[in-house]
Design an enzyme around this catalytic site. Structure first.
Site, PDB file in Angstrom:
ATOM      1  N   LYS A 259      70.673 -28.023 -65.346  1.00 18.13           N
ATOM      2  CA  LYS A 259      69.379 -27.534 -65.140  1.00 18.13           C
ATOM      3  C   LYS A 259      68.741 -26.303 -64.856  1.00 18.13           C
ATOM      4  CE  LYS A 259      68.104 -29.673 -67.095  1.00 18.13           C
ATOM      5  NZ  LYS A 259      68.337 -31.060 -67.528  1.00 18.13           N
TER       6      LYS A 259
ATOM      7  N   ARG B  14      60.409 -27.877 -80.114  1.00 16.84           N
ATOM      8  CA  ARG B  14      61.385 -27.985 -80.381  1.00 16.84           C
ATOM      9  C   ARG B  14      62.710 -27.118 -80.124  1.00 16.84           C
ATOM     10  NH1 ARG B  14      61.649 -32.287 -84.708  1.00 16.84           N
ATOM     11  NH2 ARG B  14      63.682 -31.147 -85.613  1.00 16.84           N
TER      12      ARG B  14
ATOM     13  N   LYS C 167      65.153 -28.205 -78.318  1.00 14.60           N
ATOM     14  CA  LYS C 167      64.973 -29.701 -78.130  1.00 14.60           C
ATOM     15  C   LYS C 167      65.578 -30.728 -78.491  1.00 14.60           C
ATOM     16  CE  LYS C 167      63.139 -32.816 -75.174  1.00 14.60           C
ATOM     17  NZ  LYS C 167      63.552 -32.816 -73.768  1.00 14.60           N
TER      18      LYS C 167
ATOM     19  N   ASN D 183      64.588 -28.030 -92.781  1.00 18.29           N
ATOM     20  CA  ASN D 183      65.641 -27.974 -91.497  1.00 18.29           C
ATOM     21  C   ASN D 183      66.955 -29.005 -92.030  1.00 18.29           C
ATOM     22  OD1 ASN D 183      63.014 -27.887 -91.078  1.00 18.29           O
ATOM     23  ND2 ASN D 183      62.510 -29.550 -89.273  1.00 18.29           N
ATOM     24  N   GLY D 184      67.746 -28.247 -91.148  1.00 25.90           N
ATOM     25  CA  GLY D 184      69.085 -28.592 -91.522  1.00 25.90           C
ATOM     26  C   GLY D 184      69.924 -27.352 -92.409  1.00 25.90           C
TER      27      GLY D 184
ATOM     28  N   TRP E  39      64.640 -21.737 -85.913  1.00 27.23           N
ATOM     29  CA  TRP E  39      65.243 -21.528 -85.180  1.00 27.23           C
ATOM     30  C   TRP E  39      67.200 -20.893 -86.354  1.00 27.23           C
ATOM     31  CZ3 TRP E  39      70.743 -23.604 -83.512  1.00 27.23           C
ATOM     32  CH2 TRP E  39      70.940 -23.029 -82.501  1.00 27.23           C
TER      33      TRP E  39
ATOM     34  N   GLU F 225      70.004 -23.992 -67.115  1.00 27.85           N
ATOM     35  CA  GLU F 225      69.265 -23.320 -69.010  1.00 27.85           C
ATOM     36  C   GLU F 225      67.826 -23.365 -69.029  1.00 27.85           C
ATOM     37  OE1 GLU F 225      70.237 -28.369 -71.001  1.00 27.85           O
ATOM     38  OE2 GLU F 225      68.889 -28.230 -69.131  1.00 27.85           O
TER      39      GLU F 225
ATOM     40  N   HIS G 297      90.359 -26.545 -55.445  1.00 28.39           N
ATOM     41  CA  HIS G 297      91.148 -26.773 -56.532  1.00 28.39           C
ATOM     42  C   HIS G 297      90.344 -25.370 -56.983  1.00 28.39           C
ATOM     43  CE1 HIS G 297      93.371 -30.252 -54.838  1.00 28.39           C
ATOM     44  NE2 HIS G 297      92.500 -30.871 -55.375  1.00 28.39           N
TER      45      HIS G 297
ATOM     46  N   CYS H  82      64.489 -26.387 -86.341  1.00 23.95           N
ATOM     47  CA  CYS H  82      63.788 -25.921 -86.856  1.00 23.95           C
ATOM     48  C   CYS H  82      62.567 -26.595 -86.889  1.00 23.95           C
ATOM     49  CB  CYS H  82      64.098 -25.930 -88.018  1.00 23.95           C
ATOM     50  SG  CYS H  82      65.389 -24.357 -88.527  1.00 23.95           S
TER      51      CYS H  82
ATOM     52  N   GLU I  70      74.441 -32.643 -63.548  1.00 20.52           N
ATOM     53  CA  GLU I  70      72.889 -32.468 -64.334  1.00 20.52           C
ATOM     54  C   GLU I  70      72.400 -31.235 -63.660  1.00 20.52           C
ATOM     55  OE1 GLU I  70      71.620 -33.110 -66.843  1.00 20.52           O
ATOM     56  OE2 GLU I  70      69.691 -33.103 -66.472  1.00 20.52           O
TER      57      GLU I  70
END
Ligand code: G6P
Length: 613
Positions: free
Chosen positions: A490, A27, A608, A100-101, A74, A493, A509, A2, A486
């Site tokens: 990427k 964000r 973000k 926010n929160g 969000w 995402e 394995h 948010c 990583e």
């Protein structure tokens, strides 16, 4: 997650709120809204979707106002629709709020308000908070500020809020706990926001609210701050170092691409002033007082999430290899809930680009409560994690706007390399010759990253071949294992292709069962010490007809003969390989995502700055 933006002053608020919300789009969010005061009325416009949907909706509406609040949401409580979008209003319609929160005890508070006759229009915890404020205002016969103060003493959880009142349009009331809020001070005007990005084009003078502080700004240019315990505090005005052009795309199609290409400079900035020529020393000013703690540490525990966690894994290799200190790398979210053993001889390093990740923040608080020394590696200056840790080093990568982290990763790895080198030198765990060699190489890394970026066109071509794949496997060994993780992250995402990173030897394995003629396998083969081993792994993939994309050092003779595609990058010292080998993986995911028509900078469902658990 948010985003908050609010304005009070002589100018038209609406265009400022909209441009502020656009700055906050990075964000991650799923709805947006504004509340604007005009002619004794608060007009609220809100829409699921993007800020542009809100702009279209409000086009024919009255947007006249000199005070207003705006929000990108969000979704946490309640689906992302028009109703649940912020701002929310109190029963009378007199108060509106952006938040926010998460208010963790919202359900108990809601129940008690319902018993007292209140009704609710939305599923959100935020509406509960504003109804509570109004209830207290009426029931206790107190002014709005006092009602906010009492309410905030009753809520558990995290909040950054701004409240606009129809009866007091000359002021805005804001507060924060565990969710950032910045107040920009202009000429008789105030800008409030969840981070400095919407503020910087208007003023460089900002006050960061501290936890449990309530601020009141008025259109007479007054700012007062009190704690929720009713103690007046003196605001400390910071000067922002952020430049507006850092928040623009600068000719690139996407922020992510710009940030990938910024890495030669951002890595240089991460090192600036920290490699000292006379005597060839490494020094990190921010942690100098805690160097002894690191030297005597029984163990280092690295806590982080997402890409920062991958950087932490590289850190594990660095600290163990160079400084010979045992390291554990923990997902902050798991660490905090599993009753970890932490002693005063542990040094905890928290890594976070945003400096606001809720789980990382909570892990820090836990480690501190057990007596550990906690150091931070953050990018955002003045962020909650930077302030909560005992000391730390900023990465100085500049603002990262693309949700998928790129330059923050290389900056974090650079800072950890410097930390490990500084400690190794003091401890004498590195031979002088290797120490010198790594330092020399480190200085060349920005140039080598520039050379690695030259493969962009070739990677664009390879991306076209693999853009329709449904799965990808990334393999690496040693220092390149975290890079494989990583690379896979990427791709997931931003292109929504399923991808997994694996230690190359572990492939036997399990993942080997997935390999067929359809499966792209990205192999990181830039580290010398395990070259022969990785060559065998490549043969194993080839034998099963997997399609190999190999990242190799320039001049490679062996793997390039076997792989279907070979991407060459400059060779470097083993400990620094992640800084180079991650570059082609960032570009690969970027180009594939663009070709698939994905929203590269704002991938679906991602945020973000993850300010909730
Ligand atoms: C989110 C972002 C990731 C990031 C992670 C940790 O999931 O989308 O890119 O790596 O949070 O964020 P931090 O700000 O703590 O590094």
């Amino acid at each position: 997650m948010c985003g908050i933006v609010a304005y009070l002053g002589p100018r038209q608020a609406y265009p400022l709120l909209i441009s502020g919300l656009q700055r906050l789009e990075y964000r991650g969010y799923d709805s947006a809204g504004v509340a604007l005061y005009d002619e004794e009325k608060i007009n609220i416009y809100k829409k699921a979707g993007k800020v542009q949907d809100l702009v279209n909706y409000a086009e024919s509406k009255n947007t006249n106002a000199c005070v207003g609040i705006g929000h990108t949401r969000w979704a946490t409580h309640g689906e992302p629709n028009d109703t649940n979008a912020h701002p929310h209003v109190s029963s009378s319609g007199n108060l509106s709020i952006i938040h926010n929160g998460i208010i963790e005890n919202f359900s108990a508070l809601k129940k008690s308000l319902i018993e007292r006759g209140h009704t609710f229009q939305t599923d959100t915890d935020t509406e509960v908070l504003i109804q509570l404020v109004e209830h207290l205002q009426e029931h206790n016969n107190v002014d709005l500020e006092e009602a906010v103060r009492i309410a905030l003493n009753e809520v558990h959880g995290a909040y950054a809020i701004v409240i606009l009142s129809k009866n007091h349009p000359d002021r805005l009331i804001a507060a924060r706990k565990s969710s950032p809020l910045v107040i920009g001070i202009g000429d008789n005007e105030f800008f409030l926001a969840s981070d400095a990005t919407p503020i910087v084009e208007h003023t460089k003078n900002v006050v960061y609210l501290n936890d449990e502080e309530i601020a009141v700004v008025t259109n007479k240019g007054e700012l007062t701050i009190k704690t929720i315990q009713d103690k007046i505090t003196t605001p400390y005005v910071h000067e922002l170092e952020l430049q507006l052009e850092m928040l623009e795309k600068g000719g690139y199609d996407h922020f992510m691409l710009k940030e990938i290409f910024e890495q030669p400079r951002s890595i240089e900035d991460s090192m600036r002033g920290r490699l000292k020529a006379p005597g060839r020393k490494v020094g990190l000013g921010g942690i100098v007082d805690f160097e002894q703690k690191l030297l005597n540490a029984d163990r280092i525990i690295i806590v982080a999430c997402g890409t920062s966690w991958h950087a932490g894994l590289v850190g594990e290799y660095l600290f163990e290899d160079l400084a010979r200190i045992p390291v554990e790398v923990e997902y902050a979210s798991e660490f905090r809930y599993r009753n970890p053993i932490i002693t005063e001889k542990d040094v905890v390093i928290a890594i976070s680009q945003s400096g606001e990740t809720a789980d990382t923040l909570a892990a820090i608080k836990l480690a501190k409560s057990k007596g550990a020394t906690v150091l931070g590696i953050c990018n955002v200056v003045g962020s909650s994690i930077a302030r909560e840790t005992d000391a730390g080093s900023y990465t100085h990568a500049g603002p990262e706007i693309g949700v998928a982290s790129t330059k923050a990763f290389t900056a974090q790895v650079t800072v950890m390399t410097l930390m490990a080198m500084a400690i190794a030198h003091k401890k004498g765990t590195l031979k002088e010759s290797r120490f010198e060699q790594i330092l020399n190489e480190l200085e060349q890394i920005p140039d080598k990253v520039s050379k690695a970026l030259e493969a962009d066109e070739q990677i664009n071509y390879i991306s076209g071949i693999f853009k329709d794949a449904s799965n990808f496997l990334y393999l690496g060994r040693g220092y390149n294992f975290p890079v494989a993780l990583e690379g896979a992250l990427k791709l997931k995402e931003i292109s929504y292709i399923h991808a997994e990173g694996y230690p190359a030897a572990e492939m036997k394995h399990g993942p080997i069962a997935l390999i067929d003629e359809e499966m792209p396998v990205v192999v990181l083969a830039t580290n010398r010490s395990s070259y022969d081993k990785i060559l065998s792994n490549v043969q194993e993939v080839k034998a099963r007809k997997g399609r190999i994309i190999a990242i190799v050092s320039k001049g490679d003779q062996e793997i390039s003969k076997i792989a279907e595609f070979t991407i060459e990058v400059p060779e470097t010292e083993e400990a620094l390989t992640p800084l180079i080998s991650v570059i082609p993986l960032q570009l690969l995911s970027y180009h594939i995502a663009v070709m698939r028509g994905c929203n590269v900078d704002q991938p679906r469902n991602l945020a973000k700055s993850v300010t909730v658990e």
